[in-house]
Design an enzyme around this catalytic site. Structure first.
Site, PDB file in Angstrom:
ATOM      1  N   GLY A  44       0.818  -1.218   0.000  1.00  0.00           N
ATOM      2  CA  GLY A  44       0.000   0.000   0.000  1.00  0.00           C
ATOM      3  C   GLY A  44       0.846   1.260   0.000  1.00  0.00           C
ATOM      4  CB  ALA A  45       4.277   1.840  -1.071  1.00  0.00           C
ATOM      5  CG  ASN A  46      -1.090   3.210  -4.083  1.00  0.00           C
ATOM      6  OD1 ASN A  46      -1.057   2.360  -3.195  1.00  0.00           O
ATOM      7  ND2 ASN A  46      -2.198   3.672  -4.578  1.00  0.00           N
ATOM      8  CB  SER A  47      -2.284   5.967  -1.177  1.00  0.00           C
ATOM      9  OG  SER A  47      -3.227   6.641  -0.413  1.00  0.00           O
ATOM     10  N   GLY A  48      -0.950   7.894   1.029  1.00  0.00           N
ATOM     11  CA  GLY A  48      -0.946   8.127   2.477  1.00  0.00           C
ATOM     12  C   GLY A  48       0.383   7.842   3.162  1.00  0.00           C
TER      13      GLY A  48
ATOM     14  N   GLY B  28       2.073   4.954   3.505  1.00  0.00           N
ATOM     15  CA  GLY B  28       2.997   4.115   2.735  1.00  0.00           C
ATOM     16  C   GLY B  28       3.790   4.931   1.728  1.00  0.00           C
TER      17      GLY B  28
ATOM     18  CB  SER C  40      -4.882   1.522  14.346  1.00  0.00           C
ATOM     19  OG  SER C  40      -5.687   2.598  14.772  1.00  0.00           O
TER      20      SER C  40
ATOM     21  CE1 TYR D  87      -8.305  -0.146  10.173  1.00  0.00           C
ATOM     22  CE2 TYR D  87      -8.790   1.096  12.172  1.00  0.00           C
ATOM     23  CZ  TYR D  87      -7.953   0.817  11.103  1.00  0.00           C
ATOM     24  OH  TYR D  87      -6.759   1.490  10.975  1.00  0.00           O
TER      25      TYR D  87
END
Ligand SMILES: NC(=O)c1ccc[n+]([C@@H]2O[C@H](COP(=O)([O-])OP(=O)(O)OC[C@H]3O[C@@H](n4cnc5c(N)ncnc54)[C@H](OP(=O)(O)O)[C@@H]3O)[C@@H](O)[C@H]2O)c1
Length: 326
Positions: free
Chosen positions: A22-26, A28, A166, A194
């Protein structure tokens, strides 16, 4: 780099391999960019090639901008070593194909950052029969770790597995009988599930930390704070949306960069070598909930998890994640 806890700019070489889901956003995105700006090769394990290639182009632009500020100790290379590899955590087959392709490349693996995650979605079941949050946030990363641990064990000293958990783990009920939700879709609580997925990650870091203790690999979990990222896109109903706006306006919500600082620190800072089985917030070790630190429950979760994913693992991979091969 702003106030508060931060990270050192550590000179890294391109043969240091860091894999981030998930490194394409936020968060990451920031972890990938800063690790690459220090010189490492970063593999962005993501589900969308086009989104990831856009992210890579943006990271390179931001690298040039950072260089023009003459930020010291950044990589001397002209471009960042960033690579896309396809991974859909909602599918165990995709995880297996990803790990097979990675192993086939013959590369070492020094950091495996299990960052990708979803939250606050209505009930969905994956093609593998798992509740979506359980599989994407927890089980697929568990399988990935089992499959890649052998490579990490052959990659030299101080290899690290990091799990993006989290503080919301406190919302999760610990009840293994309902681990994989099977009730009516309308009764599904995405907040609870979650929270559960994030609780399991902290418990996994503790249980696996015990198993791999004394080896060249460590595992830790992290809470990044409340961070203003696309993660909140599904949190769009009435009062929740208002709450999010308040958090943004009051400054409680951090930027992705601020939220990623502790994660970048744990990825690159040599001072954290040997730290294992711990839960981190703002670059400090923090005590998680009583369920999260209950050793009996951690072990029960471990066995239940292995039973759920056993058919996707080889005997060797099960031995490896159980700490029987170091
Ligand atoms: N933001 C916060 O306040 C906060 C607080 C505590 C913990 N966290 C945790 O931080 C992590 C990163 O979240 P973020 O805030 O940076 O949100 P984000 O910007 O939405 O990033 C989430 C990443 O996960 C990826 N992802 C989602 N489903 C996937 C799948 N099936 N296969 C592969 N990748 C998938 C997304 O890919 P796409 O771009 O393709 O959707 C995206 O790259 C999550 O684990 C989250 O639980 C966030």
């Amino acid at each position: 780099m702003g106030s508060g806890p931060s990270f050192p700019l550590v000179p890294l070489t391109r043969d240091k391999i860091i894999l981030i889901t998930g490194a394409n956003s936020g968060l990451g995105y920031e972890i990938a960019k800063w690790s690459a700006m220090m010189g490492a090769t970063v593999i962005l394990a993501c589900r969308s090639e086009s989104k990831t290639m856009e992210a890579i182009a943006k990271m390179n632009q931001e690298f040039q901008a950072e260089k023009s500020k003459e930020t010291s100790r950044l990589s001397k290379n002209t471009t960042l070593a960033l690579e896309f590899m396809h991974l859909d955590l909602a599918s165990f087959e995709s995880v297996r194909n990803f790990c097979d392709a990675f192993k086939k490349s013959g590369r070492k693996l020094h950091v495996l950052f299990c960052n990708a995650g979803l939250g606050f979605i209505p009930f969905q079941r994956t093609a593998d029969g798992m509740e979506m949050l359980l599989q994407v946030n927890y089980l697929s990363h568990f399988v990935m770790i089992a499959k890649l641990l052998g490579v990490m064990q052959q990659s030299g000293p101080d290899c690290r597995i990091l799990l993006m958990s989290s503080a919301a783990h406190i919302w999760g009920t610990f009840d293994l009988k309902t681990l994989n939700y099977s009730g009516p879709p309308d009764d599904f609580s995405s907040k609870n599930y979650y929270g559960r997925s994030k609780l399991y990650q902290i418990m996994q870091a503790a249980a696996m930390g015990r198993r791999i203790s004394g080896s060249n690999v460590t595992i830790n979990s992290i809470h990044p704070g409340i961070v203003d990222t696309p993660f909140w896109r599904n949190w769009d109903t009435g009062i929740r949306k208002c709450l999010l706006c308040c958090m943004q306006c009051s400054g409680v919500a951090r930027s992705s960069f601020q939220g990623a600082k502790c994660s970048i620190d744990l990825t690159v800072n040599p001072n954290h070598s040997g730290m294992n089985g711990l839960y981190w917030v703002d670059c400090k070790i923090v005590t998680p909930s009583s369920d999260a630190r209950n050793t009996r429950k951690q072990e029960e979760l471990w066995e239940t998890t292995l039973d759920l994913v056993r058919s996707y693992l080889t005997e060797e991979e099960i031995k490896s994640i159980n700490g029987e091969v170091k």
